[in-house]
Write an enzyme that holds these catalytic residues in place. Structure first.
Site, PDB file in Angstrom:
ATOM      1  N   GLY A  65     -20.865 -38.370 -16.833  1.00 20.85           N
ATOM      2  CA  GLY A  65     -21.381 -37.078 -17.233  1.00 20.85           C
ATOM      3  C   GLY A  65     -20.359 -36.392 -18.140  1.00 20.85           C
ATOM      4  CB  SER A  82     -19.471 -42.761 -19.257  1.00 16.36           C
ATOM      5  OG  SER A  82     -19.877 -41.933 -20.312  1.00 16.36           O
ATOM      6  CD1 TRP A  83     -16.901 -37.146 -15.951  1.00 11.14           C
ATOM      7  CD2 TRP A  83     -15.668 -36.584 -17.729  1.00 11.14           C
ATOM      8  NE1 TRP A  83     -15.974 -36.211 -15.530  1.00 11.14           N
ATOM      9  CE2 TRP A  83     -15.205 -35.847 -16.609  1.00 11.14           C
ATOM     10  CE3 TRP A  83     -15.054 -36.398 -18.962  1.00 11.14           C
ATOM     11  CZ2 TRP A  83     -14.158 -34.938 -16.695  1.00 11.14           C
ATOM     12  CZ3 TRP A  83     -13.991 -35.490 -19.047  1.00 11.14           C
ATOM     13  CH2 TRP A  83     -13.563 -34.784 -17.920  1.00 11.14           C
ATOM     14  CG  ASP A  90     -21.130 -47.498 -25.297  1.00  9.24           C
ATOM     15  OD1 ASP A  90     -21.794 -46.503 -25.645  1.00  9.24           O
ATOM     16  OD2 ASP A  90     -20.420 -47.527 -24.268  1.00  9.24           O
ATOM     17  CG  HIS A 118     -22.659 -45.626 -22.358  1.00 11.11           C
ATOM     18  ND1 HIS A 118     -21.308 -45.601 -22.663  1.00 11.11           N
ATOM     19  CD2 HIS A 118     -22.858 -44.617 -21.471  1.00 11.11           C
ATOM     20  CE1 HIS A 118     -20.724 -44.617 -21.998  1.00 11.11           C
ATOM     21  NE2 HIS A 118     -21.637 -44.003 -21.256  1.00 11.11           N
TER      22      HIS A 118
END
Length: 321
Positions: A43, A110-111, A263, A291
């Site tokens: 996120g 990711s985050w 990605d 991703h």
């Protein structure tokens, strides 16, 4: 291809009060005396789900999952108050201390990879190793690529839906325009912006279209959009190139980097730059993936990385790992 481990239920759940007004949802699964691993979700704002526990052998790992401030089952939902990268770093420390864990493995995508790196660089003595996916370095070029211009040229059809809530005269700074709506008092405009923001991310997250991934983003639209935009408009509360600059602090730690070649959300140059700054890391470029952690090649690589790391750290024979 290695399958994900079967779905399991947590053996313990916790509600951990941190800085007001936040109360974190935390759960544990696997075995209590296993190798501790913390799953750090993306996120920011996405939250954890049953998939989060399935990358780890439940007979070898003590699996900790938690919802970050404002996300998932943590309360208050979608709150931006006292919600920064460094609040989340200290939340990880609070969770580790609360659970009586001395050192643990960090697993983030990711985050989640951003937060894992920030935590490891702040508390390297508490980290056994890292497994990171879909690297997001939170450089200005990374924000611009996905939220202003770049990915827009690859998905012009999806892009039109993303920018639809923003008037033409405000499109020179889309992140600022979204932030105004996501933090405004008009709830209809807020939800319209949140759905446009989150669905843009969900629709571009996989190499092949996956309606289930899009639906998960849609279900969490408000928290994802509000919290992501809040973080990104503030440069993720990081100094310029901070994560690469400070890699010397954790250069000794073992790490596996898994990144899809296609990605679009976090282009491969993020992972490449991190790998060049981290001699003790292994970079696995997944040739047929984007991703999302749910894509077959990425999920397979993550499960194998977790299996390999538990074998190395616990010094187990291969047949027992």
């Amino acid at each position: 291809m290695q399958n994900l481990y079967p779905e399991i239920k947590p053996y313990a759940r916790h509600e951990l009060a941190v800085e007001e007004p936040h109360v974190l949802y935390v759960d544990e699964s696997g075995i209590p005396d296993g190798l501790p691993v913390v799953f750090i979700h993306g996120g920011p704002g996405a939250g954890c789900d049953s998939l989060s526990r399935r990358f780890f052998n439940p007979n070898q790992y003590r699996i900790v999952t938690f919802d970050q401030r404002g996300s998932g089952r943590s309360t208050p939902y979608a709150s931006l108050e006292n919600n920064t990268t460094w609040h989340l770093v200290e939340d990880l420390e609070r969770i580790r201390e609360h659970l009586g864990i001395d050192k643990w493995v960090l697993f983030g995508g990711s985050w989640g990879s951003t937060l894992a790196l920030a935590y490891a660089q702040k508390h390297p003595e508490r980290v056994l190793g890292l497994i990171l996916r879909g690297i997001f370095l939170c450089r200005q070029q990374d924000f611009d690529w996905f939220y202003q211009e770049g990915a827009s040229r690859m998905f012009p059809d999806f892009w039109q839906d993303y920018i639809a809530p923003i008037p033409q005269e405000e499109r020179g700074n889309l992140m600022q325009a979204f932030y105004k709506r996501l933090t405004g008092s008009d709830e209809i405009a807020q939800m319209h912006a949140a759905k446009a923001w989150s669905c843009w991310e969900g629709r571009t997250a996989t190499l092949r279209p996956n309606p289930q991934v899009v639906e998960r983003f849609h279900e969490r639209a408000l928290a994802i959009a509000r919290i992501e935009c809040h973080y990104f408009i503030n440069h993720a509360f990081l100094e310029s190139d901070q994560l690469l600059r400070d890699m010397h602090k954790i250069a000794h730690l073992p790490g596996t980097i898994v990144h899809g070649r296609y990605d679009v959300i976090c282009p491969l140059d993020n992972a490449w730059a991190l790998h060049q700054s981290w001699p003790n890391s292994e970079l696995q470029i997944i040739r047929d993936a984007g991703h999302a952690a749910s894509e077959a090649g990425i999920a397979d690589a993550l499960v194998r990385a977790a299996d390999d790391l538990v074998q190395r750290l616990l010094d187990l024979p291969p047949e027992e790992a």
